[in-house]
Design a protein around this motif. Structure first.
Motif, PDB file in Angstrom:
ATOM      1  N   ALA A 117     -41.154 -32.441  32.095  1.00 51.94           N
ATOM      2  CA  ALA A 117     -39.773 -31.896  31.522  1.00 51.94           C
ATOM      3  C   ALA A 117     -39.361 -32.816  30.158  1.00 51.94           C
ATOM      4  O   ALA A 117     -38.688 -32.005  29.485  1.00 51.94           O
ATOM      5  N   LEU A 118     -39.935 -33.636  30.003  1.00 50.63           N
ATOM      6  CA  LEU A 118     -39.676 -34.816  28.586  1.00 50.63           C
ATOM      7  C   LEU A 118     -39.843 -33.632  27.731  1.00 50.63           C
ATOM      8  O   LEU A 118     -39.068 -33.568  26.760  1.00 50.63           O
ATOM      9  N   THR A 119     -41.207 -34.082  27.768  1.00 44.81           N
ATOM     10  CA  THR A 119     -42.201 -32.195  27.162  1.00 44.81           C
ATOM     11  C   THR A 119     -41.045 -31.287  26.394  1.00 44.81           C
ATOM     12  O   THR A 119     -40.990 -31.322  25.206  1.00 44.81           O
ATOM     13  N   ALA A 120     -40.887 -30.694  27.068  1.00 43.32           N
ATOM     14  CA  ALA A 120     -40.109 -29.434  27.113  1.00 43.32           C
ATOM     15  C   ALA A 120     -38.558 -29.704  26.307  1.00 43.32           C
ATOM     16  O   ALA A 120     -38.245 -29.321  25.209  1.00 43.32           O
ATOM     17  N   ILE A 121     -37.877 -30.506  26.271  1.00 47.23           N
ATOM     18  CA  ILE A 121     -36.509 -31.445  26.278  1.00 47.23           C
ATOM     19  C   ILE A 121     -37.027 -32.112  23.920  1.00 47.23           C
ATOM     20  O   ILE A 121     -36.392 -31.114  23.573  1.00 47.23           O
ATOM     21  N   ILE A 122     -38.159 -32.852  24.231  1.00 42.23           N
ATOM     22  CA  ILE A 122     -38.459 -32.465  22.376  1.00 42.23           C
ATOM     23  C   ILE A 122     -39.337 -32.125  22.050  1.00 42.23           C
ATOM     24  O   ILE A 122     -39.289 -32.105  21.036  1.00 42.23           O
ATOM     25  N   THR A 123     -39.566 -30.827  22.614  1.00 46.14           N
ATOM     26  CA  THR A 123     -40.542 -29.713  21.933  1.00 46.14           C
ATOM     27  C   THR A 123     -39.526 -29.225  20.221  1.00 46.14           C
ATOM     28  O   THR A 123     -40.701 -29.442  19.531  1.00 46.14           O
ATOM     29  N   PRO A 124     -38.013 -29.306  20.249  1.00 44.09           N
ATOM     30  CA  PRO A 124     -37.862 -28.395  19.087  1.00 44.09           C
ATOM     31  C   PRO A 124     -37.990 -29.490  18.792  1.00 44.09           C
ATOM     32  O   PRO A 124     -38.577 -28.584  17.013  1.00 44.09           O
ATOM     33  N   ARG A 125     -37.435 -30.544  18.913  1.00 41.11           N
ATOM     34  CA  ARG A 125     -37.281 -31.534  17.596  1.00 41.11           C
ATOM     35  C   ARG A 125     -38.380 -31.924  17.182  1.00 41.11           C
ATOM     36  O   ARG A 125     -39.175 -32.084  15.575  1.00 41.11           O
ATOM     37  N   GLN A 126     -39.720 -31.860  17.843  1.00 41.08           N
ATOM     38  CA  GLN A 126     -40.650 -32.156  17.549  1.00 41.08           C
ATOM     39  C   GLN A 126     -41.153 -31.306  16.685  1.00 41.08           C
ATOM     40  O   GLN A 126     -42.353 -31.369  15.545  1.00 41.08           O
ATOM     41  N   ALA A 127     -40.920 -30.317  17.074  1.00 39.84           N
ATOM     42  CA  ALA A 127     -41.788 -29.326  16.464  1.00 39.84           C
ATOM     43  C   ALA A 127     -41.943 -29.434  14.509  1.00 39.84           C
ATOM     44  O   ALA A 127     -42.309 -28.690  13.913  1.00 39.84           O
ATOM     45  N   ARG A 128     -40.316 -29.165  14.576  1.00 43.23           N
ATOM     46  CA  ARG A 128     -39.878 -29.498  12.949  1.00 43.23           C
ATOM     47  C   ARG A 128     -40.520 -30.633  12.521  1.00 43.23           C
ATOM     48  O   ARG A 128     -39.450 -30.543  11.196  1.00 43.23           O
ATOM     49  N   SER A 129     -40.615 -31.686  12.809  1.00 42.01           N
ATOM     50  CA  SER A 129     -40.769 -33.127  12.234  1.00 42.01           C
ATOM     51  C   SER A 129     -42.531 -32.411  11.801  1.00 42.01           C
ATOM     52  O   SER A 129     -43.404 -33.031  10.954  1.00 42.01           O
ATOM     53  N   PHE A 130     -43.231 -31.720  12.099  1.00 43.72           N
ATOM     54  CA  PHE A 130     -44.251 -31.381  10.984  1.00 43.72           C
ATOM     55  C   PHE A 130     -44.443 -30.547  10.178  1.00 43.72           C
ATOM     56  O   PHE A 130     -43.593 -29.661   9.360  1.00 43.72           O
ATOM     57  N   GLY A 131     -45.336 -31.022   8.843  1.00 42.89           N
ATOM     58  CA  GLY A 131     -44.977 -30.152   7.466  1.00 42.89           C
ATOM     59  C   GLY A 131     -46.215 -30.596   6.701  1.00 42.89           C
ATOM     60  O   GLY A 131     -46.827 -31.726   7.193  1.00 42.89           O
ATOM     61  N   TYR A 132     -46.396 -29.894   5.799  1.00 44.33           N
ATOM     62  CA  TYR A 132     -47.449 -30.168   4.902  1.00 44.33           C
ATOM     63  C   TYR A 132     -46.940 -29.624   3.286  1.00 44.33           C
ATOM     64  O   TYR A 132     -46.131 -28.604   3.314  1.00 44.33           O
ATOM     65  N   GLN A 133     -47.706 -30.336   2.707  1.00 39.10           N
ATOM     66  CA  GLN A 133     -47.367 -29.726   1.539  1.00 39.10           C
ATOM     67  C   GLN A 133     -48.549 -30.104   0.456  1.00 39.10           C
ATOM     68  O   GLN A 133     -49.612 -30.707   0.822  1.00 39.10           O
ATOM     69  N   LEU A 134     -48.895 -28.969  -0.824  1.00 37.19           N
ATOM     70  CA  LEU A 134     -50.122 -28.810  -1.267  1.00 37.19           C
ATOM     71  C   LEU A 134     -49.883 -28.970  -2.434  1.00 37.19           C
ATOM     72  O   LEU A 134     -48.975 -28.785  -4.205  1.00 37.19           O
ATOM     73  N   ARG A 135     -50.918 -30.465  -3.086  1.00 34.22           N
ATOM     74  CA  ARG A 135     -50.256 -30.673  -4.155  1.00 34.22           C
ATOM     75  C   ARG A 135     -51.483 -30.397  -4.659  1.00 34.22           C
ATOM     76  O   ARG A 135     -51.923 -29.636  -5.139  1.00 34.22           O
ATOM     77  N   ALA A 136     -51.375 -30.881  -6.993  1.00 36.10           N
ATOM     78  CA  ALA A 136     -52.455 -30.812  -7.852  1.00 36.10           C
ATOM     79  C   ALA A 136     -53.792 -31.006  -6.918  1.00 36.10           C
ATOM     80  O   ALA A 136     -54.998 -30.712  -7.226  1.00 36.10           O
ATOM     81  N   ASP A 137     -54.464 -32.414  -6.233  1.00 36.05           N
ATOM     82  CA  ASP A 137     -55.196 -32.797  -6.123  1.00 36.05           C
ATOM     83  C   ASP A 137     -55.686 -32.513  -4.559  1.00 36.05           C
ATOM     84  O   ASP A 137     -57.168 -33.226  -4.217  1.00 36.05           O
ATOM     85  N   ASP A 138     -54.751 -33.177  -4.061  1.00 32.21           N
ATOM     86  CA  ASP A 138     -54.854 -33.385  -2.132  1.00 32.21           C
ATOM     87  C   ASP A 138     -53.920 -32.503  -1.640  1.00 32.21           C
ATOM     88  O   ASP A 138     -53.199 -31.422  -2.559  1.00 32.21           O
ATOM     89  N   MET A 139     -54.285 -31.920  -0.166  1.00 30.77           N
ATOM     90  CA  MET A 139     -53.017 -32.154   1.070  1.00 30.77           C
ATOM     91  C   MET A 139     -52.170 -32.378   1.807  1.00 30.77           C
ATOM     92  O   MET A 139     -53.030 -33.565   2.435  1.00 30.77           O
ATOM     93  N   VAL A 140     -51.192 -33.030   1.553  1.00 31.77           N
ATOM     94  CA  VAL A 140     -49.937 -33.866   2.382  1.00 31.77           C
ATOM     95  C   VAL A 140     -50.132 -33.138   4.144  1.00 31.77           C
ATOM     96  O   VAL A 140     -48.937 -31.888   3.579  1.00 31.77           O
ATOM     97  N   PHE A 141     -49.932 -33.834   4.623  1.00 36.80           N
ATOM     98  CA  PHE A 141     -49.783 -33.392   6.143  1.00 36.80           C
ATOM     99  C   PHE A 141     -48.944 -34.376   6.911  1.00 36.80           C
ATOM    100  O   PHE A 141     -48.903 -35.768   6.625  1.00 36.80           O
ATOM    101  N   ARG A 142     -47.828 -34.619   7.293  1.00 40.52           N
ATOM    102  CA  ARG A 142     -46.875 -35.391   8.612  1.00 40.52           C
ATOM    103  C   ARG A 142     -46.627 -34.927   9.549  1.00 40.52           C
ATOM    104  O   ARG A 142     -46.490 -33.550  10.035  1.00 40.52           O
ATOM    105  N   ARG A 143     -46.447 -35.722  10.507  1.00 35.66           N
ATOM    106  CA  ARG A 143     -45.775 -35.388  11.666  1.00 35.66           C
ATOM    107  C   ARG A 143     -44.487 -36.746  12.001  1.00 35.66           C
ATOM    108  O   ARG A 143     -45.040 -37.251  11.969  1.00 35.66           O
ATOM    109  N   GLY A 144     -43.870 -36.344  13.414  1.00 34.25           N
ATOM    110  CA  GLY A 144     -43.827 -37.554  14.265  1.00 34.25           C
ATOM    111  C   GLY A 144     -42.101 -37.803  13.829  1.00 34.25           C
ATOM    112  O   GLY A 144     -42.636 -37.973  12.311  1.00 34.25           O
ATOM    113  N   ILE A 145     -41.216 -38.217  15.065  1.00 34.49           N
ATOM    114  CA  ILE A 145     -40.328 -38.735  15.033  1.00 34.49           C
ATOM    115  C   ILE A 145     -39.993 -40.364  14.968  1.00 34.49           C
ATOM    116  O   ILE A 145     -39.817 -41.004  14.339  1.00 34.49           O
TER     117      ILE A 145
END
Length: 216
Positions: A117-145
């Motif tokens: 139940a707690l996992t279901a409650i925090i799922t929307p906010r957790q999903a929005r904490s994921f992100g990735y960025q394509l830079r010149a020489d590497d790819m940056v990935f971040r997640r987590g609140i």
């Protein structure tokens, strides 16, 4: 001592040579900026608008550049999966209680139900904490609140780009993309991309990785 004729003769001036304007450097010359890769509109279709960050001032900064996020339908896939697991736990606890004739199966069942139940409650906010960025020489990935993670994966270190999706993922048109590198600790898995974004990102990463390896 100079004669009057010598004093009246002006000294000829040498014309200055015009300095040609400096030619602009190519895009790949020198030190590239961290966000000089062009944005791909396919990666932003049906996704969240921005990456959620913790409110603390000591959070990991996002920096400049374009950040891409997960598909909105990923939240529904997670909620359906968690709800199905919750129902299975409750059914199993009820069956065991009826079989043994004692209520103790509800203790682990109740704990598991609270976790789901707690996992279901925090799922929307957790999903929005994921992100990735394509830079010149590497790819940056971040997640987590609460527990943040930010990984920079150099393109030249990528060895495998894997796309997987199950029946529920296909029903909602999403896929999971996994990057395998030479070091297992730097591997990255991006869940919940749209099918088109996963395929576009895979092709882009493979192309850039081959270019970086060729230049080594």
């Amino acid at each position: 001592m100079p004669t009057p004729a010598e004093e009246s003769t002006p000294t000829p001036r040498v014309p200055e040579r015009a300095t040609p304007p400096a030619e602009p450097l190519p895009a790949d010359a020198g030190l590239p900026t961290p966000h000089d890769r062009p944005a791909d509109p396919v990666l932003s279709v049906a996704t969240f608008e921005r990456v959620l960050e913790p409110r603390s001032e000591n959070r990991l900064p996002l920096g400049d550049g374009t950040w891409y996020q997960l598909a909105r339908s990923y939240v529904w896939v997670r909620l359906i999966s968690v709800t199905a697991m919750l129902v299975l736990v409750l059914v199993a606890a009820a069956v065991l209680t009826a079989f043994v004739g004692e209520p103790w199966p509800w203790v682990p069942g109740g704990i598991a139900a609270v976790v789901f139940a707690l996992t279901a409650i925090i799922t929307p906010r957790q999903a929005r904490s994921f992100g990735y960025q394509l830079r010149a020489d590497d790819m940056v990935f971040r997640r987590g609140i609460l527990w943040q993670r930010m990984v920079a994966v150099p393109y030249g270190r990528m060895q495998l780009v894997d796309i997987t999706h199950g029946p529920l993922d296909r029903a909602f048109g999403i896929a999971h993309l996994k990057l395998v590198t030479a070091a297992a600790s730097t591997g990255v898995e991006i869940p919940g991309l749209t099918q088109a974004a996963a395929e576009t990102l895979r092709d882009t990463l493979i192309e850039v990785a081959e270019t970086r390896r060729t230049g080594l």
